[in-house]
Design a protein around this motif. Sequence first.
Motif, mmCIF file in Angstrom:
data_model
loop_
_atom_site.group_PDB
_atom_site.id
_atom_site.type_symbol
_atom_site.label_atom_id
_atom_site.label_comp_id
_atom_site.label_asym_id
_atom_site.label_seq_id
_atom_site.Cartn_x
_atom_site.Cartn_y
_atom_site.Cartn_z
ATOM 1 N N PHE A 184 16.734 7.700 -1.531
ATOM 2 C CA PHE A 184 15.276 7.749 -1.733
ATOM 3 C C PHE A 184 14.871 8.529 -2.985
ATOM 4 C CE2 PHE A 184 11.060 9.444 -1.246
ATOM 5 C CZ PHE A 184 10.339 8.445 -0.600
ATOM 6 N N ALA A 202 8.060 2.339 15.224
ATOM 7 C CA ALA A 202 7.027 3.241 15.742
ATOM 8 C C ALA A 202 5.805 2.494 16.291
ATOM 9 C CB ALA A 202 6.589 4.210 14.645
ATOM 10 N N GLY A 206 6.035 2.462 3.054
ATOM 11 C CA GLY A 206 7.491 2.554 3.199
ATOM 12 C C GLY A 206 8.294 1.754 2.187
ATOM 13 N N LYS A 207 7.722 1.484 1.021
ATOM 14 C CA LYS A 207 8.406 0.681 -0.010
ATOM 15 C C LYS A 207 9.698 1.356 -0.485
ATOM 16 C CE LYS A 207 4.737 0.830 -2.652
ATOM 17 N NZ LYS A 207 3.810 1.496 -1.704
ATOM 18 N N THR A 208 9.602 2.637 -0.786
ATOM 19 C CA THR A 208 10.773 3.335 -1.333
ATOM 20 C C THR A 208 11.840 3.525 -0.258
ATOM 21 O OG1 THR A 208 9.327 4.416 -2.918
ATOM 22 C CG2 THR A 208 11.509 5.390 -2.613
ATOM 23 N N THR A 209 11.418 3.872 0.949
ATOM 24 C CA THR A 209 12.368 4.031 2.063
ATOM 25 C C THR A 209 13.106 2.715 2.303
ATOM 26 O OG1 THR A 209 10.817 5.607 3.042
ATOM 27 C CG2 THR A 209 12.549 4.755 4.473
ATOM 28 N N SER A 255 12.562 -1.513 10.091
ATOM 29 C CA SER A 255 12.332 -0.077 9.989
ATOM 30 C C SER A 255 13.252 0.442 8.904
ATOM 31 C CB SER A 255 12.614 0.633 11.316
ATOM 32 O OG SER A 255 12.611 2.035 11.075
ATOM 33 N N HIS A 266 0.817 -1.213 0.000
ATOM 34 C CA HIS A 266 0.000 0.000 0.000
ATOM 35 C C HIS A 266 0.855 1.270 0.000
ATOM 36 C CE1 HIS A 266 -4.058 1.603 0.481
ATOM 37 N NE2 HIS A 266 -3.541 2.535 1.252
ATOM 38 N N VAL A 267 0.322 2.306 -0.620
ATOM 39 C CA VAL A 267 1.028 3.591 -0.679
ATOM 40 C C VAL A 267 1.368 4.073 0.743
ATOM 41 C CG1 VAL A 267 -1.159 4.921 -0.744
ATOM 42 C CG2 VAL A 267 0.934 5.955 -1.628
ATOM 43 N N ASN A 295 6.991 -3.147 8.180
ATOM 44 C CA ASN A 295 7.797 -1.928 8.266
ATOM 45 C C ASN A 295 7.271 -0.979 9.347
ATOM 46 O OD1 ASN A 295 9.947 -0.302 7.318
ATOM 47 N ND2 ASN A 295 8.510 0.911 6.101
ATOM 48 N N LYS A 296 8.046 0.027 9.655
ATOM 49 C CA LYS A 296 7.730 1.027 10.686
ATOM 50 C C LYS A 296 7.619 0.371 12.058
ATOM 51 C CE LYS A 296 5.323 3.857 7.231
ATOM 52 N NZ LYS A 296 4.439 4.966 6.963
#
Length: 389
Positions: A47, A140, A23-26, A173, A19-20, A136-137
């Motif tokens: 990035f 947090a 964090g795919k690009t990060t 992360s 999903h947009v 990801n993430k």
Amino acid sequence: PKTAYVRTKPHLNIGTMGHVDHGKTTLTAAITKVLSDRGAGGAYTPFDRIDRAPEEARRGITINIAHVEYETDTRHYAHVDMPGHADYVKNMVTGAAQLDGAILVVSALDGVMPQTAEHVLLARQVGVDHIVVALNKADAGDDELTDLVELEVRELLTAHGYGGDSAPVVRVSGLRALEGDPRWTAAVEALLDAVDTYVPMPVRYTDAPFLLPVENVLTISGRGTVVTGAVERGAVRVGDRVEVLGAGITTVVTGLETFGKPMEAAEAGDSVALLLRGVPRDSVRRGHVAAAPGSVTPSRCFRAQVYVLSAREGGRTTPVSTGYRPQFYIRTADVVGEVDLGGAGLAHPGDTVPVTVELGRAVPLEPGLGFAIREGGRTVGAGTVTALL
Ligand code: GDP
Ligand code: MG
């Protein structure tokens, strides 16, 4: 002179999906950073070099702008990361990116979202057999919530035939790894280990006649016209003759490059740029197919098995009937086609149905080839060619 590409490790194509904003690009940038810091092959790709606009990337013989390249201890990877959902559908779901495996990026804060589910569904449709999950993430999120998200993702995978119980799920992360945090750097390493071990080396059809769906066409001043894409099957060498189906041209390959490095021969699975002798820029387009002369014949009519996405999956809310004319994304081609639903005459969202399709123009087709059906900029179906007519 540029250093030539030396094939020292097996090459695989993978990609991030999900999903947009999950964090795919990060994560893609973080992977290249972790590996380059470790001294493995491949440079750090920041990035904004991954997310950049296509126009800015047209320097030299550049292969598809959405690819980055890196090496683990055992493998060389081309990794595709798409800026938006529509690009994802065009490039990956149509099979253009030829993914041997995928990293499904799911935010531990948000869990499974509509594009997460759509990408898993479409990956299944185009024959991506192995998915590794990056939760990801994780920096947090809290553990309890992340546990729930993990369960949810495993269920999603199982629902699409991916064996959600055994798929690797790694908490990462991308953002913290990109900042050099040791704990999260180790997590990205663990993710890469999972990709190395869980995604098997695919069978490559290197002995078949050469075929490459054209993704991009560029002009290199003083050298001529270049087409880029991933070799679907077979091999090609400098000096070989190729036919460009769609353009009605047969010519000679005068140069080959991968990731900016010249090579003598490219084979199935490689992402390459082909320099073509004496081909005017405007005669070749994305959607054309470069192939060994005489090895494929384009067709307009075929039978297929089609899955009509449900409204929940982002598909239509109303049924389709005979005479329906959506866009068909076949390899890299985008072609209008008219659908005949036979006896039933009607297919509802959520149905899987046999159909007959007549395309607006002939493209190379074969049984087993996957495609996506799009309408008004969104995916409404996915299918597989079962027979040519
Ligand atoms: P994409 O649309 O899936 O490519 O997502 P991006 O990589 O562009 O990231 C979307 C947003 O999430 C950005 O603001 C990132 O900084 C943030 N982000 C990405 N990865 C992480 C992460 O691991 N942790 C946290 N806290 N934020 C992240
Ligand atoms: Mg992105």
